[in-house]
Structures are given as C-alpha cells and as structure tokens.
Motif scaffolding. Structure first.
Motif, PDB file in Angstrom:
ATOM      1  N   LEU A   1       0.710  -1.167  -0.177  1.00  0.00           N
ATOM      2  CA  LEU A   1       0.116  -0.009   0.005  1.00  0.00           C
ATOM      3  C   LEU A   1       0.955   1.046   0.097  1.00  0.00           C
TER       4      LEU A   1
ATOM      5  N   LEU B   1      -4.583   6.560  -3.169  1.00  0.00           N
ATOM      6  CA  LEU B   1      -3.941   5.292  -2.597  1.00  0.00           C
ATOM      7  C   LEU B   1      -3.829   4.315  -3.780  1.00  0.00           C
TER       8      LEU B   1
ATOM      9  N   ILE C   1      -7.478   7.355   0.593  1.00  0.00           N
ATOM     10  CA  ILE C   1      -7.567   6.884   1.877  1.00  0.00           C
ATOM     11  C   ILE C   1      -7.671   8.219   2.856  1.00  0.00           C
TER      12      ILE C   1
ATOM     13  N   LEU D   1     -10.660   3.550   3.773  1.00  0.00           N
ATOM     14  CA  LEU D   1      -9.976   3.170   2.433  1.00  0.00           C
ATOM     15  C   LEU D   1     -10.866   2.933   1.566  1.00  0.00           C
TER      16      LEU D   1
END
Length: 136
Positions: free
Chosen positions: A46, A65, A85, A100
């Motif tokens: 991530l 993200l 995010i 998220l």
C-alpha cells in the motif's frame, strides 16, 4: 433604527459553535507518505501520498491510494488497485482510524500508535486482513 447590544443569552448560545469551529480549524497542511503491507503474508503493498491537516482534535490525512499485489503467486504482473485513503490520528490518544475507498468498497482500519501501526482492515463481504502502516 437603534443599535441593540446582543444579550448574554444569545452570546451563550453561540459559544459551542465558536468553540467547535476553533477545534476544527486546520493548522498548516503538509504532504506525507503512507506505506504499508496488507494480508497474512504482506502480499499487498500500500502506498499513498496524503495531505496533512492538524487541528486541536488530532491530525487528518487524505489522498490517493495505490494497492499492488506483490505476492509470489502473481502470474501476469502485479495486480494494482487504486482508491483514496482518509486517516485520523487522535490528539488525545495513540489511536489511528482510517477509511480506505478501493474500487467502490469502503474498508475500515483501526490501530494503536507504534512503529508500524498494526491493526486489521475490514472490508464488506471479505474476511478482515492484517494491515501494517508507516507514516512518513
């Protein structure tokens, strides 16, 4: 028309709104990096570049993200998912809470302060998975 001074009662009614506004007033915005690994084996990487806003209630971060599958079972190159995010770190505790948004699904994450933040990400219709995050 004659000027009337506001009554104490009317000023007192506005006080909670003024205090709430002061508590939510953002300080200076900075750009930060969020890095992490999700999954039992850390198979999802991530990354996010987020803007930071600091207020009296804590720090807020938000931005785009990217989640990339980096596990060894990847056949046609890494699968990548994009989203957004939003993170809140409490000023009163070491608690980090995040949302998220990935491909239409809203996942939640909660962790206590440490290096890294370590918690569980829960998404609808899926089993919760471990997630470790670093904020730089």
């Amino acid at each position: 028309m004659k000027y009337q001074r506001p009554s104490f009662r009317s000023l007192r009614a506005l006080a909670p709104l003024l205090v709430l506004g002061a508590l939510q007033a953002p300080a200076q915005a900075e750009t930060r990096q969020i890095l992490g690994y999700a999954g039992a084996l850390g198979e999802w990487e991530l990354t996010a570049t987020v803007d930071e806003n600091t207020g009296l209630l804590g720090k807020e971060f938000s931005g785009p993200l990217s989640m990339k599958h980096v596990g060894i079972c990847t056949q046609d190159g890494p699968e990548e998912r994009r989203g957004e995010i939003r993170v809140h770190i409490s000023a009163f505790s070491a608690q980090l809470d995040a949302k998220l948004l990935v491909e239409g699904a809203e996942c939640t994450y909660s962790a206590r302060s440490s290096n890294p933040y370590s918690g569980v990400m829960a998404c609808p219709d899926r089993e919760a998975v471990p997630l470790k995050l670093w904020l730089r």
